[in-house]
Write a protein that holds these residues in place. Structure first.
Motif, PDB file in Angstrom:
ATOM      1  N   UNK A 190      10.983   5.070   0.026  1.00 18.10           N
ATOM      2  CA  UNK A 190      11.438   3.835   0.672  1.00 18.10           C
ATOM      3  C   UNK A 190      12.047   4.113   2.040  1.00 18.10           C
ATOM      4  N   UNK A 191      12.631   5.296   2.221  1.00 14.23           N
ATOM      5  CA  UNK A 191      13.220   5.596   3.530  1.00 14.23           C
ATOM      6  C   UNK A 191      12.144   5.769   4.591  1.00 14.23           C
ATOM      7  N   UNK A 192      10.920   6.103   4.187  1.00 15.27           N
ATOM      8  CA  UNK A 192       9.831   6.288   5.132  1.00 15.27           C
ATOM      9  C   UNK A 192       9.142   4.978   5.505  1.00 15.27           C
ATOM     10  N   UNK A 243      10.856  -5.099   6.403  1.00 15.79           N
ATOM     11  CA  UNK A 243      10.932  -4.115   5.323  1.00 15.79           C
ATOM     12  C   UNK A 243      12.202  -4.437   4.536  1.00 15.79           C
ATOM     13  N   UNK A 244      12.057  -4.712   3.245  1.00 11.84           N
ATOM     14  CA  UNK A 244      13.210  -5.002   2.378  1.00 11.84           C
ATOM     15  C   UNK A 244      13.211  -3.976   1.251  1.00 11.84           C
ATOM     16  N   UNK A 245      13.870  -2.854   1.449  1.00 10.54           N
ATOM     17  CA  UNK A 245      13.856  -1.786   0.442  1.00 10.54           C
ATOM     18  C   UNK A 245      12.473  -1.178   0.370  1.00 10.54           C
ATOM     19  N   UNK A 246      11.810  -1.352  -0.780  1.00 14.56           N
ATOM     20  CA  UNK A 246      10.452  -0.836  -0.906  1.00 14.56           C
ATOM     21  C   UNK A 246       9.417  -1.956  -0.804  1.00 14.56           C
ATOM     22  N   UNK A 247       9.842  -3.100  -0.333  1.00 13.79           N
ATOM     23  CA  UNK A 247       8.986  -4.283  -0.182  1.00 13.79           C
ATOM     24  C   UNK A 247       8.568  -4.414   1.277  1.00 13.79           C
ATOM     25  N   UNK A 248       7.246  -4.437   1.511  1.00 12.79           N
ATOM     26  CA  UNK A 248       6.703  -4.537   2.864  1.00 12.79           C
ATOM     27  C   UNK A 248       6.186  -5.967   3.052  1.00 12.79           C
ATOM     28  N   UNK A 249       6.826  -6.712   3.939  1.00 15.38           N
ATOM     29  CA  UNK A 249       6.458  -8.101   4.189  1.00 15.38           C
ATOM     30  C   UNK A 249       5.544  -8.155   5.408  1.00 15.38           C
TER      31      UNK A 249
END
Length: 170
Positions: free
Chosen positions: A105-107, A155-161
Motif C-alpha cells: 500500500x505504501x507503493x 489513493x485511499x489506503x490500498x484502494x485506487x480510485x
C-alpha cells in the motif's frame, strides 16, 4: 507406593484414552488451527476423566481442573512460540517482492495521476493495467467499460480510485 500398585486401580481403557487424548492434543498444538485432532483429543481426555472418576461430581471437578491446566499449557505454548523458542513452522518466512508482482500500500502513491487501460470493466470495481502493472481499481460510481483509458485521481489506503479520461471536464 510402587507404580504397579497405582496402576492396578486404573482400568486399561482409562490409560488408552489418556494416551490417545494427549497424543491428539500434541498433534493439534503442532498443527495450526483448531480442528479434528484438538476437538477429539479434548473429548478423549474428558472421557478418560469420567471413566476414571468414582462419581459424576468428581468427574466434573476433575474436568474443570483439567481445563485450567490445559489453558495454562496453551498460554505457555503461545509465549514460547512468540519468543521463538519452538519450531518456526508457525512463522511465515516467504515474502513477495516487487519482482514477483507484489505492490504494498505504501507503493500505491506512485500511481497517483498515472494513466492506464481498463482490463475488466469498472462497475464500479474493476481491473486496470498501468504500464504492465495490474491493479484492482474503483470508480466513483460510474461504469467504465473495458479498453477505456483512465487516470488515478485518489489513493485511499490500498484502494485506487480512478476516472475515465473522456470525462476529464467534470
Amino acid at each position: 507406593m510402587p507404580l504397579i500398585e497405582l496402576l492396578s486401580d486404573v482400568s486399561w481403557i482409562s490409560i488408552v484414552l489418556f494416551v490417545v487424548g494427549i497424543a491428539l492434543v500434541i498433534i493439534e498444538m503442532l498443527d495450526p488451527g483448531f480442528g479434528f485432532f484438538g476437538a477429539f483429543g479434548i473429548l478423549t481426555l474428558v472421557g478418560c476423566i469420567f471413566v476414571t472418576a468414582n462419581t459424576v461430581a468428581e468427574g466434573i471437578m476433575l474436568t474443570i481442573i483439567f481445563s485450567v491446566i490445559l489453558l495454562i499449557m496453551l498460554a505457555i505454548f503461545m509465549i514460547l512460540v512468540s519468543k521463538g523458542k519452538l519450531p518456526n513452522k508457525f512463522i511465515l518466512k516467504d515474502a513477495e517482492t516487487k519482482d514477483q508482482g507484489y505492490i504494498g500500500t505504501e507503493d500505491l502513491n506512485s500511481f497517483m495521476c498515472k494513466k492506464g487501460i481498463v482490463t475488466a470493466a469498472c462497475r464500479p470495481v474493476g481491473n486496470a493495467d498501468f504500464d504492465g502493472v495490474k491493479l484492482e481499481v474503483v470508480s466513483r460510481g460510474e461504469f467504465i467499460d473495458k479498453g477505456i483509458t483512465i487516470e488515478v485521481i485518489e489513493i485511499e489506503g490500498n484502494r485506487v480510485v480512478v476516472r475515465s479520461i473522456l470525462n476529464n471536464n467534470t
